[in-house]
Design a protein around this motif. Structure first.
Motif, short mmCIF file in Angstrom:
data_model
loop_
_atom_site.label_atom_id
_atom_site.label_comp_id
_atom_site.label_asym_id
_atom_site.label_seq_id
_atom_site.Cartn_x
_atom_site.Cartn_y
_atom_site.Cartn_z
N UNK A 358 33.76 44.54 43.95
CA UNK A 358 34.19 44.44 42.55
C UNK A 358 33.23 43.54 41.79
N UNK A 359 32.82 43.99 40.63
CA UNK A 359 32.08 43.16 39.68
C UNK A 359 32.78 43.31 38.34
N UNK A 360 32.46 42.41 37.41
CA UNK A 360 33.12 42.54 36.12
C UNK A 360 32.74 41.45 35.14
N UNK A 361 33.46 41.46 34.02
CA UNK A 361 33.20 40.48 32.96
C UNK A 361 34.51 40.10 32.29
N UNK A 362 34.50 38.91 31.70
CA UNK A 362 35.66 38.40 30.95
C UNK A 362 35.14 37.84 29.64
#
Length: 406
Positions: A358-362
């Motif tokens: 999992x990768x992502x941004x906030x």
């Protein structure tokens, strides 16, 4: 006697006789052609098939299937009616299918033309009969699959059962009727306009041996107001291997789920579990930190409820109408209540379960509120877009962002 006046009169009478004779001759020559053109043309021996098929109607067709690893057999119950005065026909089945010999009502016969079977009625009448049909099984790892096209009918339904222990059976075309959740080896449904009978099945042992390989990219936003923090979390699944028919997402205990968006969702429900009972997340190395091998154990996960210590979490389970392959997008909208100001807590995000990476941004924004960010776990700050307070990237779990509101 005046001969000068007599001769012209005689010449005029002769001319009139000649003209009448010419007119009669012309009538005799063209009259047969005129009569032939007015005669009705005889019926064509190559009448369109559609006109013939309109006289043979199928009121209802029901498929009852028994499926194994080696055979896909259907008992097909047909209610047909021929309303024409001449022989009529209709396409019955088409595709990788074989119709077994059967005793048909008088006046009916089945004709095979290549991969197509046609029903022919010699005279008008109402006919009810059954056929045994065997479909060819196509192996599409890890599934057994069959597909063929049936006839147009007023009502077309299918019911099928797969033999064996721990077998999962799925209807791929049409509208499935709600099955018993404990009985995955049976399906019932209504066929669609494409008239396609398409099923696939596999044993749970085969499914376990070939588990789906899934990665997820998470894009989350948190909008902070004096009374509530609104989260929008988009999960973009990439299904590298296998397929996805059911999956789960962990929601922090202090999140209230307000909306779920996604295609082909059959049902979703929320249950409660202890955070300590969840499987450990698989951390993904942060490419910005070369040589870093630091990981965080599951028991070091910041409390999803806010305060320290392990607490309860919510498990959102989403079930799809039929399995999807390659990719799937799911968007969750949730809220966290701000009881009063000043307010101090950690912001946690919904977490997909079963993802191998999992990768992502906030992205955090504020409205009519002074926000101070404190400790961060598993987050790397990046340049914030216009109008945002802060932005972060992450490459695995756990993660949390400490904030203070006043």
């Amino acid at each position: 006697m005046n001969f000068a006046s007599f001769v012209p009169v005689k010449s005029e009478n002769n001319l009139e006789v000649v003209m009448r004779s010419l007119i009669k001759l012309c009538l005799l020559m063209f009259l047969p052609a005129t009569l032939s053109a007015n005669e009705p043309s005889p019926p064509s021996t190559n009448a369109p098939v559609a006109a013939i098929e309109a006289d043979l109607l199928l009121r209802e067709i029901r498929y009852d299937g028994k499926l194994t690893d080696n055979e896909a057999k259907f008992i097909v119950d047909i209610d047909a009616e021929s309303i024409g005065k001449i022989e009529s026909s209709v396409t019955l089945f088409e595709g990788d299918v074989a119709v077994m010999p059967a005793k048909l009502p008088p006046g009916l016969r089945i004709v095979r033309e290549g991969r197509q079977y046609r029903l022919v009625a010699a005279r008008a009448g109402r006919y009810k009969f059954k056929l045994e049909v065997v479909a060819k099984i196509i192996r599409a790892e890890p599934w057994n699959q069959i597909s063929f096209t049936g006839p147009e009918a007023g009502i077309a339904s299918v019911a099928a059962e797969a033999g064996g222990t721990g077998v999962e059976l799925q209807l791929l075309s049409g509208t499935p009727l709600e099955p018993e959740k404990s009985d995955t080896a049976r399906v019932r449904g209504v066929l669609g306009a494409d008239r396609n009978v398409a099923l696939r099945w596999q044993s749970k042992a085969t499914e376990a041996a070939r588990r789906a390989l899934i990665t997820c990219d998470t894009t989350a936003t948190a909008q902070i107001t004096p009374t509530v923090i609104k989260f929008a979390t988009q999960l973009r699944y990439d299904i590298v291997q296998g397929n996805l028919s059911k999956f789960s997402v962990v929601l922090p205990a202090n999140h209230a789920l307000t909306r779920v968006e996604g295609e082909q969702i059959r049902d979703w429900q929320i249950s409660v579990a202890q955070a300590s009972s969840l499987p450990s997340a698989k951390p993904t190395p942060d490419p910005s930190r070369e040589g870093s091998g630091i990981t965080v154990a599951a028991d070091q996960l910041p409390s999803p409820g806010g305060a320290g210590g392990v607490s309860e979490v919510q498990i959102l389970t989403v079930e799809l109408i039929k399995p999807v392959e390659k990719s799937y997008h799911l968007t969750l909208y949730s809220e966290q209540t701000v009881e009063s100001l000043p307010f101090h807590d950690q912001l946690a995000l919904p977490q997909p379960q079963g993802a191998d990476r999992e990768t992502g941004s906030l992205t955090v924004s504020a409205e009519d509120t002074f926000v101070e960010t404190e400790s961060t776990t598993g987050l790397r700050q990046i340049n914030a877009p216009a109008g945002a307070l802060a932005a972060y990237r992450f490459y695995g779990r756990p993660l949390a962002l400490g904030v203070k509101l006043r």
